[in-house]
Design an enzyme around this catalytic site. Structure first.
Site, PDB file in Angstrom:
ATOM      1  N   ALA A 107     -26.175  28.752 -57.741  1.00 24.98           N
ATOM      2  CA  ALA A 107     -25.471  27.583 -57.198  1.00 24.98           C
ATOM      3  C   ALA A 107     -24.282  27.268 -58.089  1.00 24.98           C
ATOM      4  O   ALA A 107     -24.250  27.667 -59.264  1.00 24.98           O
ATOM      5  CB  ALA A 107     -26.404  26.374 -57.153  1.00 24.98           C
ATOM      6  N   TYR A 157     -20.781  17.976 -54.278  1.00 29.54           N
ATOM      7  CA  TYR A 157     -21.936  18.810 -54.629  1.00 29.54           C
ATOM      8  C   TYR A 157     -23.084  18.558 -53.650  1.00 29.54           C
ATOM      9  O   TYR A 157     -23.634  19.501 -53.065  1.00 29.54           O
ATOM     10  CB  TYR A 157     -22.374  18.491 -56.067  1.00 29.54           C
TER      11      TYR A 157
END
Ligand SMILES: NC(=O)c1ccc[n+]([C@@H]2O[C@H](COP(=O)([O-])OP(=O)(O)OC[C@H]3O[C@@H](n4cnc5c(N)ncnc54)[C@H](OP(=O)(O)O)[C@@H]3O)[C@@H](O)[C@H]2O)c1
Length: 282
Positions: free
Chosen positions: A60, A125
């Site tokens: 990620a 995010y």
């Protein structure tokens, strides 16, 4: 099981790569250089060449403030990465365990967030990670999505940063109005391996038990590490950052796997990981 781990140089990836063989599984570990999840052809090739039964996506773009500036990159890694994995998994009959975050919630709830609470991210995010979850849930049938929070392990993290800064100052100010369940990457990895071993697909919340503010977390880090630097509680408004964070970032998961209390895990981490090295991680 034959398990392919992406993002294997990250905090969670490193622990998974260690724990999976200990539990009798075969692991194929790919760091970013070996497999960029944002590249659909590379994902296709990696699955074709390695024929895993399960993929654990620990890759990620995790720099929460960086995601505000580099939104396209964040979307490619956090949303299109899991999409690429889900599509190929579905075609090949492979299971996919995707790791997500408490930052899919806005933090306004007065109680810990359950898996069935509606997500409402307040940062780039969080939005990109939510899009990643949705791709996984829609594009493949054999999915596990595991949301976690406040992860620390090997690599850059809050615990190491606080210990480093403590060595440079007599006092430091830490937010006391933002709550999390700090989670030791090793415990998280063990919980994740348990989930794939049990084979029950679905959405999980997985953190160490209990919760605290970042201020309380810092106090406990310093107490356990014998650091005398003064910690001063402040409201988050006194420490503005590019990305908004949920005030309540605490997760709970009725009926899901349970991890030990965060303070016990932290003590273990400080003893296992930091005792023999420079706590700043440099
Ligand atoms: N850390 C936390 O506090 C936290 C909280 C909640 C949820 N999570 C979630 O937990 C999972 C694991 O996080 P972590 O703490 O282990 O993060 P981490 O330490 O930042 O590890 C992530 C790894 O992914 C790699 N990566 C970045 N872009 C990639 C790409 N395009 N293809 C393949 N790999 C790529 C990174 O490589 P480079 O190092 O080379 O960039 C890094 O090694 C993530 O899904 C994260 O969103 C983390």
């Amino acid at each position: 099981m034959r398990v392919l781990v992406t993002g294997s140089n990250g905090q969670l990836g490193l622990e998974l790569a260690g724990i999976l063989p200990e539990r009798g599984h075969e692991v194929v570990a790919f760091a970013r250089e070996g497999l960029d999840v944002a590249d659909p052809e590379a994902v296709e090739r990696a699955l074709e060449e390695n024929s895993p039964e399960v993929i654990i996506n620990a890759a990620a773009y995790t720099d929460v403030d960086g995601c505000e500036e580099e939104r396209d990159l964040a979307y490619c890694v956090n949303a299109l990465g899991p999409r690429n994995l889900a599509q190929v998994c579905e075609r090949r009959g492979c299971q996919l365990l995707h790791v997500s975050t408490n930052y899919v919630f806005d933090g306004e709830s007065e109680r810990p967030y359950e898996p069935f609470d509606p997500p409402k991210p307040i940062s780039a995010y969080g939005r990109t990670k939510l899009a990643g979850e949705e791709h996984v849930m829609r594009l493949t049938n054999r999915w596990y999505v595991v949301r976690t929070a406040g992860v620390y392990g090997r690599g850059r993290n809050f615990v190491r940063t606080m210990l480093r800064v403590a060595g440079e100052r007599d006092s430091l100010k830490v937010k006391d109005d933002e709550f999390i369940s700090p989670t030791y990457a090793r415990d998280l990895a063990e919980g994740i391996v348990g989930i794939i071993e049990a084979g029950r697909y679905g959405l999980y919340h997985l953190t160490n038990a209990g919760s605290c503010s970042w201020y309380e977390f810092t106090r406990e880090i310093f107490r356990l590490a014998g650091v005398e630097t003064e910690v001063i509680p402040i409201p988050g408004s006194q420490y503005p950052l590019p990305a908004a964070r949920p005030a309540n970032g605490v997760l709970s998961s009725p009926g899901g796997p349970e991890l030990r209390h965060w303070s016990e895990a932290l003590a273990d981490y400080l003893e296992r990981e930091l005792a023999a090295e420079d706590p700043s991680g440099r």
